[in-house]
Structure formats: structure tokens, C-alpha cells
Design an enzyme around this catalytic site. Sequence first.
Site, short mmCIF file in Angstrom:
data_model
loop_
_atom_site.label_atom_id
_atom_site.label_comp_id
_atom_site.label_asym_id
_atom_site.label_seq_id
_atom_site.Cartn_x
_atom_site.Cartn_y
_atom_site.Cartn_z
N PRO A 129 22.62 2.39 38.48
CG PRO A 129 22.26 0.37 37.26
CD PRO A 129 22.78 1.70 36.97
CB THR B 255 22.30 -3.93 44.85
OG1 THR B 255 21.53 -3.97 43.64
CG2 THR B 255 21.90 -4.81 45.88
CD GLN C 110 19.37 -2.35 37.14
OE1 GLN C 110 19.71 -2.75 38.40
NE2 GLN C 110 20.15 -2.09 36.34
N GLY D 112 19.23 -6.02 31.85
CA GLY D 112 19.71 -7.28 30.96
C GLY D 112 21.12 -7.37 31.06
CB ALA D 113 23.68 -5.55 32.53
CE1 TYR E 122 22.36 -10.84 40.04
CE2 TYR E 122 23.17 -8.86 38.91
CZ TYR E 122 23.08 -9.76 39.96
OH TYR E 122 23.93 -9.06 41.25
#
Length: 366
Positions: free
Chosen positions: A21, A23, A99, A177-178, A181
Site C-alpha cells: 500500500p 498513499t 486498504q 493495523g500498522a 495509525y
Amino acid sequence: MLFDSTSLQGLTLDNRVGLAPMTRVSATADGCATDEMAQYYAKFADGGFAFLVTEGVYTDSAYSKGYLNQPGLVTDDQVDAWEQVVDAVHDAGSPIFAQLMHCGAQNQGMPPSEPQETIAPSPVQPEAEKSEAYGGSGSYPVPEQATHDDLETAREGFVSAATNAAEAGFDGVEIHGANGYFLNEFLSSTMNQRDDEYGGDPEARVRYPAEVVSAIAEAVPEDFVVGIRVSQTMVTDTDHQWDEGEDAAAVFFEELSAAGAEFIHTTEPDATVASFGEDGLTLAKAAVEYVTDDTVVIANGGLGTPAAARSALEDGADLLTLATGALANPDWPQRVADGDELTEFDYREFLRPEATISEHELTLED
Ligand SMILES: Cc1cc2nc3c(=O)[nH]c(=O)nc-3n(C[C@H](O)[C@H](O)[C@H](O)COP(=O)(O)O)c2cc1C
């Protein structure tokens, strides 16, 4: 090994290498994916990536959004807009997972002029400055401690974003979950100082993330894949480690997998290096060791050379993902299979001064 075909909960994958993923803050102001994003994602599928994970997508209109121009899966328009991305990637032959991300205290990109209310497990201010490449500047605000109502709203947001992802045609979701965040903060005894059922020992700290996993798993169609990404390190604390070390990892991976995570995607700055003591397990290996059932383990972090990628699989991971290596080599799997040279990643070429998608990223060079 890299090029063995395999399956992920019923999906056939041509090889073991996926897109991590990333951004890119390239959606419209109201969070809709664009034609440019469809071209950007399809290029990785064309280049041989066996599965794709999208950038972090926000999940509710309360506190989840962490960047300007971040895409969402909240409104009908946002769901419709994702269809062009999903279709383009499917046409190029790869499955794609959305995600799902709640930013928690790390509201990264919002400039100081924007309203800055954030929620987190506890009112602990992240130590670092916001990222200018994502439009932010200055320090993060001190978050409000999430109330039980806030937790309910966030959980409902995750669930409805997941069912919206299924509606848009995605093959599954990766719950974020990383990296510090919202859900990741629950796992950390520094960021999570709650004295209710969601704070304390590792069993309590993983309770809320596990509830989110099981709520999503119950709500989505049977063949829709549900996974979660987990790290020790955070964007705002790049050396962060869980106080209980491997004992915490054992609890986290077992509980998340038992809650219904069909894959666990671990990420560390260098996935080939031990995460728990000098001679201890890597994070991916710990996941392999402690997941229940047939939960698939995906490794990420510093695996951009074929040797590093292979070593992650030899270490026990089922699959691996590349982020920066994929930006520099959108056809990494094809290049490596053909024995062609790889291009070194250079931040200035892709992510500076801003992290938005550039024109030169939209087509594969011959
Ligand atoms: C531009 C950029 C954006 C990122 N955005 C996300 C994100 O939205 N969600 C996430 O879990 N990780 C994100 N990451 C982290 C990457 O997925 C990956 O874990 C990290 O870059 C290490 O992998 P690599 O060594 O293959 O680059 C981002 C990384 C980069 C370079």
C-alpha cells in the site's frame, strides 16, 4: 520460489510478489478515485504484480481521514469511483485489495489551518513533525481519548467501508493495523494507556483491532478476503518495539488470525532482520509461528532485491510485497523473471516535493 503460482483464500496468484500500500494523495478533494489512479494501479498489474493493495482509504466521516486528497470508501460517489480502478486492475489480470485506514492520532497531511481534532486510544501526542510531502506541517495535535461511542463509530465505519469495497468489486480488504495509525496504536503500551477492557496486557490491547477484524469478517461475502497489516514501527516512531517483545507478537497474531484475518501482512523497515532480539524471529516469521489455521503471511520491508525477496520466502512468508521497489520498477516481477536489471529507487523522482502521482508513472516503458 518467487515465481511459483499459489493461491490466497481461493484467489489464484501468478507469483508471490504483490504491491504494498502507498498513499499518493491523488484523489479528488471529496475523496473519489480518478482515471489517473486507475492507470497508475493497472500498470503494476500489467508489470506482473500478482496482487495489489491500495493506498490507505478512509473509512468514516468522523475522524478516520488523515490526508487531503485521500480517497474514501464512505459515500456512494466514492464507491462508484473505485469501480474504474478495480476494473482496470482486473482487466490487467490481478486481484486488488482496498486498504482500510483510520488515521488515529497521526493525522498526517492536514495543514494547521484545517480542523485538527483527532482521536486515539489515549491522549498521547505522536512525537514527530507532520509530512510536508503530504501537505502537512508542524506537530501533531494531542488526540482526544476515544470514547466507547467513538470506538463504535469507528468499528461501524470499518465494516461499512468493507462492504462498500465488496460492492465496488474489490477482491478483499486489508485492515490497516500498522505504522502508528489508529488500530496500531492499540497494540502499543506507549500509545495505549487505557484502563478499560482495551488497554493493559497484550490480550487487552489487541481486543479492539480483533473486534474490527471479526465484525468485518462477519459482514462481507464468503469469498471476499479479509486481512490485516501489522508492524511494530510507526511513522512517528520508527524504532518502536512492543514492550513484551515476541510474547506480545504471539498474542497479537494468534488473536487476529482467530478473529478471522485470512492474511497477516507484516511490515518492518528491513524484513530480513530479526525483530525480537539480535538472534530472534523476524516479524513475518513470528506471524508464521503464531497464526492459527491457514492464515497466509505476507512480508514487507526492504525486499526490493531478488535475493532479499527470496530470503523472506525462505524465512517462511507465503507472499511478499514491494513499495519503493515497485515505484522504481512497476514491472519488477517481469524484469526479475527475465533477468533484466532493476532501477534504484530515488525519492526525488517520485515523492518530492509532493507524494502525488506524476505523469511519468502512468505508463510502462517498453
Ligand atoms: C509513498 C509511500 C506511501 C505509503 N503509504 C502507505 C499506506 O498508505 N499504507 C501502508 O500501510 N503503508 C504505506 N507505506 C509503507 C509501504 O507500504 C512499505 O511498508 C514501506 O515503504 C517499506 O516497503 P519497501 O521497502 O518495499 O518500500 C507507504 C510507503 C511509501 C513509500
